[in-house]
Write an enzyme that holds these catalytic residues in place. Sequence first.
Site, PDB file in Angstrom:
ATOM      1  N   TYR A 165       0.838  -1.208   0.000  1.00  0.00           N
ATOM      2  CA  TYR A 165       0.000   0.000   0.000  1.00  0.00           C
ATOM      3  C   TYR A 165       0.872   1.257   0.000  1.00  0.00           C
ATOM      4  CZ  TYR A 165      -4.810  -1.710   0.958  1.00  0.00           C
ATOM      5  OH  TYR A 165      -6.054  -2.256   0.882  1.00  0.00           O
ATOM      6  N   ARG A 184       2.652  10.947  -8.890  1.00  0.00           N
ATOM      7  CA  ARG A 184       1.769  11.284 -10.015  1.00  0.00           C
ATOM      8  C   ARG A 184       0.904  12.509  -9.697  1.00  0.00           C
ATOM      9  NH1 ARG A 184      -2.562   9.622 -13.851  1.00  0.00           N
ATOM     10  NH2 ARG A 184      -3.197  11.732 -14.331  1.00  0.00           N
ATOM     11  N   ASP A 237       0.950  16.359 -11.377  1.00  0.00           N
ATOM     12  CA  ASP A 237      -0.263  17.083 -11.789  1.00  0.00           C
ATOM     13  C   ASP A 237      -0.294  18.471 -11.145  1.00  0.00           C
ATOM     14  OD1 ASP A 237      -1.240  15.061 -13.358  1.00  0.00           O
ATOM     15  OD2 ASP A 237      -2.645  14.282 -11.868  1.00  0.00           O
ATOM     16  N   MET A 270      -0.137  22.294 -12.875  1.00  0.00           N
ATOM     17  CA  MET A 270      -1.094  23.376 -12.642  1.00  0.00           C
ATOM     18  C   MET A 270      -0.379  24.644 -12.198  1.00  0.00           C
ATOM     19  SD  MET A 270      -3.699  20.838 -10.870  1.00  0.00           S
ATOM     20  CE  MET A 270      -4.475  21.855  -9.670  1.00  0.00           C
ATOM     21  N   PHE A 312      -6.416  18.953 -13.054  1.00  0.00           N
ATOM     22  CA  PHE A 312      -6.867  19.170 -11.666  1.00  0.00           C
ATOM     23  C   PHE A 312      -7.849  18.096 -11.221  1.00  0.00           C
ATOM     24  CE2 PHE A 312      -9.986  22.343 -13.545  1.00  0.00           C
ATOM     25  CZ  PHE A 312     -11.144  21.721 -13.127  1.00  0.00           C
ATOM     26  N   ASN A 334      -2.392  -1.094   8.295  1.00  0.00           N
ATOM     27  CA  ASN A 334      -2.068  -2.498   8.112  1.00  0.00           C
ATOM     28  C   ASN A 334      -0.799  -2.889   8.850  1.00  0.00           C
ATOM     29  OD1 ASN A 334      -3.469  -4.560   6.403  1.00  0.00           O
ATOM     30  ND2 ASN A 334      -3.781  -2.748   5.159  1.00  0.00           N
ATOM     31  N   ASP A 383      -2.282 -11.206  12.931  1.00  0.00           N
ATOM     32  CA  ASP A 383      -2.613 -10.662  11.616  1.00  0.00           C
ATOM     33  C   ASP A 383      -3.975  -9.973  11.758  1.00  0.00           C
ATOM     34  OD1 ASP A 383      -2.821 -10.112   8.848  1.00  0.00           O
ATOM     35  OD2 ASP A 383      -1.718 -11.931   8.371  1.00  0.00           O
ATOM     36  N   ASN A 433      -7.980  -9.097   3.207  1.00  0.00           N
ATOM     37  CA  ASN A 433      -7.101  -7.935   3.276  1.00  0.00           C
ATOM     38  C   ASN A 433      -6.315  -7.796   1.975  1.00  0.00           C
ATOM     39  OD1 ASN A 433      -5.987  -5.755   4.594  1.00  0.00           O
ATOM     40  ND2 ASN A 433      -4.364  -6.949   5.563  1.00  0.00           N
ATOM     41  N   SER A 465      -8.571  -6.628  -0.686  1.00  0.00           N
ATOM     42  CA  SER A 465      -8.753  -5.182  -0.569  1.00  0.00           C
ATOM     43  C   SER A 465      -7.640  -4.459  -1.291  1.00  0.00           C
ATOM     44  CB  SER A 465      -8.711  -4.743   0.902  1.00  0.00           C
ATOM     45  OG  SER A 465      -9.834  -5.166   1.570  1.00  0.00           O
ATOM     46  N   THR A 485      -8.026  -2.080  -4.628  1.00  0.00           N
ATOM     47  CA  THR A 485      -7.567  -0.689  -4.601  1.00  0.00           C
ATOM     48  C   THR A 485      -6.560  -0.463  -5.722  1.00  0.00           C
ATOM     49  OG1 THR A 485      -7.784  -0.775  -2.211  1.00  0.00           O
ATOM     50  CG2 THR A 485      -6.598   1.102  -3.107  1.00  0.00           C
ATOM     51  N   THR A 526     -11.753  -0.592  -0.259  1.00  0.00           N
ATOM     52  CA  THR A 526     -11.729   0.207   0.961  1.00  0.00           C
ATOM     53  C   THR A 526     -12.813  -0.244   1.930  1.00  0.00           C
ATOM     54  OG1 THR A 526     -10.996   2.040  -0.410  1.00  0.00           O
ATOM     55  CG2 THR A 526     -11.732   2.567   1.806  1.00  0.00           C
ATOM     56  N   THR A 565     -11.689  -3.229   3.679  1.00  0.00           N
ATOM     57  CA  THR A 565     -10.693  -2.862   4.691  1.00  0.00           C
ATOM     58  C   THR A 565     -11.385  -2.372   5.950  1.00  0.00           C
ATOM     59  OG1 THR A 565      -9.119  -2.259   2.984  1.00  0.00           O
ATOM     60  CG2 THR A 565      -8.739  -1.346   5.167  1.00  0.00           C
ATOM     61  N   THR A 578     -11.065  -6.891  13.331  1.00  0.00           N
ATOM     62  CA  THR A 578      -9.739  -7.103  13.916  1.00  0.00           C
ATOM     63  C   THR A 578      -9.631  -6.435  15.277  1.00  0.00           C
ATOM     64  OG1 THR A 578      -8.809  -7.126  11.697  1.00  0.00           O
ATOM     65  CG2 THR A 578      -7.270  -6.803  13.516  1.00  0.00           C
ATOM     66  N   HIS A 621     -17.615  14.250   2.751  1.00  0.00           N
ATOM     67  CA  HIS A 621     -17.199  14.918   3.982  1.00  0.00           C
ATOM     68  C   HIS A 621     -16.692  13.927   5.022  1.00  0.00           C
ATOM     69  CE1 HIS A 621     -16.305  18.415   6.229  1.00  0.00           C
ATOM     70  NE2 HIS A 621     -16.468  17.625   7.238  1.00  0.00           N
ATOM     71  N   GLU A 665     -15.352  11.264   4.340  1.00  0.00           N
ATOM     72  CA  GLU A 665     -14.075  10.833   3.755  1.00  0.00           C
ATOM     73  C   GLU A 665     -12.905  11.685   4.262  1.00  0.00           C
ATOM     74  OE1 GLU A 665     -12.791   8.528   1.892  1.00  0.00           O
ATOM     75  OE2 GLU A 665     -10.938   9.470   1.213  1.00  0.00           O
ATOM     76  N   TYR A 697     -12.642  12.955   7.112  1.00  0.00           N
ATOM     77  CA  TYR A 697     -12.292  12.479   8.452  1.00  0.00           C
ATOM     78  C   TYR A 697     -11.723  11.074   8.408  1.00  0.00           C
ATOM     79  CZ  TYR A 697     -14.164  16.782   9.939  1.00  0.00           C
ATOM     80  OH  TYR A 697     -14.336  18.128  10.097  1.00  0.00           O
ATOM     81  N   SER A 752      -0.655  11.429  17.945  1.00  0.00           N
ATOM     82  CA  SER A 752      -0.774  11.128  19.377  1.00  0.00           C
ATOM     83  C   SER A 752       0.316  10.165  19.828  1.00  0.00           C
ATOM     84  CB  SER A 752      -2.154  10.536  19.678  1.00  0.00           C
ATOM     85  OG  SER A 752      -3.161  11.426  19.280  1.00  0.00           O
ATOM     86  N   SER A 758     -10.571  12.194  26.971  1.00  0.00           N
ATOM     87  CA  SER A 758     -11.199  13.250  26.171  1.00  0.00           C
ATOM     88  C   SER A 758     -10.776  13.132  24.707  1.00  0.00           C
ATOM     89  CB  SER A 758     -10.870  14.631  26.738  1.00  0.00           C
ATOM     90  OG  SER A 758      -9.493  14.872  26.687  1.00  0.00           O
ATOM     91  N   THR A 810     -12.034  19.194  17.919  1.00  0.00           N
ATOM     92  CA  THR A 810     -10.725  19.315  17.293  1.00  0.00           C
ATOM     93  C   THR A 810      -9.810  20.194  18.136  1.00  0.00           C
ATOM     94  OG1 THR A 810     -11.919  19.205  15.202  1.00  0.00           O
ATOM     95  CG2 THR A 810      -9.591  19.732  15.081  1.00  0.00           C
ATOM     96  N   LYS A 842      -8.379  18.346  20.989  1.00  0.00           N
ATOM     97  CA  LYS A 842      -7.233  17.514  20.616  1.00  0.00           C
ATOM     98  C   LYS A 842      -5.950  18.341  20.544  1.00  0.00           C
ATOM     99  CE  LYS A 842      -7.811  13.891  18.031  1.00  0.00           C
ATOM    100  NZ  LYS A 842      -8.138  12.803  18.946  1.00  0.00           N
ATOM    101  N   HIS A 856      -7.874  26.574   2.233  1.00  0.00           N
ATOM    102  CA  HIS A 856      -8.324  25.908   3.469  1.00  0.00           C
ATOM    103  C   HIS A 856      -8.092  24.403   3.414  1.00  0.00           C
ATOM    104  CE1 HIS A 856     -10.849  23.884   6.335  1.00  0.00           C
ATOM    105  NE2 HIS A 856     -11.583  23.419   5.355  1.00  0.00           N
ATOM    106  N   PHE A 857      -8.547  23.757   2.340  1.00  0.00           N
ATOM    107  CA  PHE A 857      -8.462  22.290   2.435  1.00  0.00           C
ATOM    108  C   PHE A 857      -7.054  21.767   2.208  1.00  0.00           C
ATOM    109  CE2 PHE A 857     -10.454  22.325  -1.952  1.00  0.00           C
ATOM    110  CZ  PHE A 857      -9.436  21.685  -2.638  1.00  0.00           C
ATOM    111  N   HIS A 858      -6.211  22.570   1.544  1.00  0.00           N
ATOM    112  CA  HIS A 858      -4.806  22.149   1.504  1.00  0.00           C
ATOM    113  C   HIS A 858      -4.139  22.358   2.862  1.00  0.00           C
ATOM    114  CE1 HIS A 858      -5.376  21.961  -2.887  1.00  0.00           C
ATOM    115  NE2 HIS A 858      -4.407  21.071  -2.830  1.00  0.00           N
TER     116      HIS A 858
END
Lengths: 657, 324
Positions: free
Chosen positions: A60, A70, A74, A78, A99, A120, A131, A138, A141, A145, A197, A200, A207, A280, A282, A284, A295, A311, A355, A358, A415-417
């Site tokens: 994986y 790859r 791309d 851009m 894009f 894994n 395992d 597995n 999977s 993928t 997925t 998995t 497991t 959305h 996804e 998370y 952590s 917590s 968040t 955390k 923001h999302f980057h």
Amino acid sequence: MDIKWDKILVTGDPLILASQIAIVLTMIGIVVGLTYFKKWGYLWREWLTSVDHKRIGIMYMIMGVLMFFRGGVDGLMMKAQTAVPENTFLDAQHYNEVFTTHGVIMILFMAMPMLIGIMNIVVPLQIGARDVAFPQMNLLSFWLTFAGALLFNISFVVGGSPDAGWTSYFPLAGKEFTPGIGNNYYMVAIQIAGFGTLMTGINFIVTILKLRAPGMTLMKMPMFTWTTLITSLIIVIAFPIFTIALLLGALDRIYGAHFFTVSAGGLDMLWANLFWLWAHPEVYIVILPAFGIYSEIVATFTKKRLYGYTSMVLAIVIISVLSMLVWVHHFYTMGVGPAVNSVFSITTAAIAIPTGVKIFNWLFTMRKGRIEFTQPMMWTLAFIPTFTIGGVTGVMLGMAATDFQYHNTLFLVGHFHYALIPGVVYAVFAAIYYWWPKVFGFKLSERIGKWHFWLFNIGFNLTFFPFYLLGLMGAARRMYTYSAESGFFPLYFISAVGAFIMAAGFVAFAYNIYWSTRYAKRTTANDPWGNTRTLEWATATPVPHYNFAVIPEVRDVDAYWDMKKNGDKYLTLEPKDIKPIHLPNNSGQPFYMGMMAFLAGLFLVFELKVLFYIFAALFFAGMIYRSFDYDEGYYVPVEEIIEKERTWRDDSKWKAN
Amino acid sequence: MKKRKSLLLSALSVFLVTLLSGCELAEVIVFNPKGPQAQKILDLINWSLFWIGLIVAVVYILFVIFVWKYRARPENENYEPPQEKGNKVVETIWTAIPVIIVILLMIPTVTTLYDLEEVPEGYEDEEPLVIHVTSADWKWIFSYPEENIETVNYINIPVDRPILFKLTSAGTMQSFWIPQLAGQKYTMARMEVELTAVAEEEGTYWGRNTSFNGQGFTEQEFEVNAMSQEEFDAWVKDAQQNAPKLTEEMYAKILEPSHMGKETYSNTHLEWVDHGDHHAKTYLNPEMYRLDYGYPGKTFYEEHDRVIKQHSAGSNDGGGHSGH
């Protein structure tokens, strides 16, 4: 069957021609190399058919790194295109394809395989299992993928790339506006990978719930295992939604249905709803395991217990619930009215609370600790300030009224980057540096790692911080160019420079792997970092295929730390305690099914339905074959285990034979 | 370590200076509103920036202090950190404070959301000017039903009068955005959403589609000319008298995927189709979206569409990608 042979390969673009030549040469190189070094058998027996969770994890990871390359290329294309106004390096259509594949590959074929790879490798070790619950599933999977990724990746040289954005909004993504087969790739390739997925997800839930070492209650699980469990739950809940959305999309495109079309009463916003109901959560799915990774690392390199464990667990559970309740914030602008927008603004802003908890817990784990600036810790430290920016701008976007000005601009892209690169990519780098010695028996170079770290971090901030300002200046996302009068040039240019610095960081990372593999000092110490806390460090390095000579008993969250401090019979094991270990046999059946899925998918993409039905039937034949498979596995003999355990148990009892 | 920190700081300041010199505040159009709707959003943005700045400051200060104070040094090599599990009081505090901040952000968000749906204060008595907005690949079509005028890629509006935009699309989904006047809303086929805006200053404002819709997306912009009521009336009169009449054939041609300049007509397409109606007929040209490379896929037609295709003149020349 009406096959247009002359149209199968994409022609007419020098960049694509160069890629086609490079692909052919690489494939010849691999075939020649494997034949010359007589490695075909080794590759087949030890890797392609291996059900060992660690080997699957490594496969994986290799796939993830290749896809990162790859997707990164791309991204660079851009950035090169938008570096100066009115540039003609890429035309509009080519930019749109780039894009689209960048987004899909980075999320689905880079971030997901990387994190699933780490899951894994690490989770069975962290919970003291031999395992995963379903080792052969597995491997299936993985091959599904892989088949999906392979299918998606060939699109730009065979048949044409998808070009409707990674969100693939209908009706644009329907045949009415994109009549080529490019977007068929999207509907089919992601579907195949998605099955992998989903399996998995099921595999890791079982497991973690069933295979924990004795004594490890749920509230004594390491944080990474917790995040994997929650992630797997989200996968199982969210992915089926996407499965259906993709199915409906494929029916629209290939069989002429009208779920999302303009004509015949299709509903385009139905796609947007179904898509974000999956996409959305996804986000998370990829970010929670990263939280788990940080952590573990923060605790190890501050020599402290993770602050506020309870917590932290509560926070990820709440985040996972809220993640299912915010999808509308991706299209506040659809004009559904203030009441709906208010509700989703509130659920969205509410995610900031767990968040934030955390972030503060990580900060307080460092307080009164002894912070060692190793590579894994450096990436963790860089994560906190950068992700905070990504998080707070997320709150700004989540406020529906202000979102009307940020929506679909580069502010959103910024923001999302800022959320996903520190939140996922940094975590993957941290995890690679952290667990590398456990898997391969040597550390990656800290010296080259520093180059990697600084180049990537400076490059990242230079690339994506200007996006916020560009967005506020009115630059919409996905614009392939802009005029000189727009005033966007300086910021776009800074951003392009940053992207190439970031790419230099990635080169340093690749060089680090090469250099360390050749020259780094080998170790067999079970705990190469010195202050590790969880069970994966309580066995030989590199980890033997049976994982643990006997299954340890757990008394604390930090099971291995507790063993070291308070002593444990697992650490003072004697050769006479060893018994043969039962393990599953390797299997070629998942590889076969993966290849059949790939071929079936390929023919479906090209709308050659008869061939699709044949190969789909061959795929299901693999499942039928499997149900008649009575392979009971094999036993690892005691001598082999003792031989391996001797490498790290240097007690005198193990020396005498 | 010290060297690295100062290096980082200087790099950061160089970075910020470059950024700020790269753009003047006037160019940041979201911060330069010309109407009450955009102004309301800006007020909320500023409110959110204050609280967000506070959160970032707290996190950064704690981060710098902890990383600096508790870093590993040769002197503290044998230091054994306390294995603390957490602290209920502290954890409650840093849960409660964000809850309060979220409430402080959400109350004005909700009130602003409701405000934006209304005609802005002070303009309630004015009769709004209705403009139907129809987005198509890759142009904007505006119909003034009361004035019986249709324009492409620009609108003229009077200042200080509420404008009621009725948004819909003839094909792909787009997003209608005039950043200096109001936030965006989607245009969707067979769907109608409304957006109210007022321009309080004369001038030319820039609007565009922000929702990606294929090859011609980047250039899908339009102009909003805000002018005095007298100028507007004069323009209306002129257009009614001098602009050409639009026919359904011409309209079908406009809806083909292409870029266009600014155009004016002395009637509106609402005479024969309102794309916002759920049962509106469609003017689709799948064959015109074919690329000149790649593998062709099958396209599907409804019986009903086929009739319109034959009807609309010259739209069936197929092949080749259009645009540019």
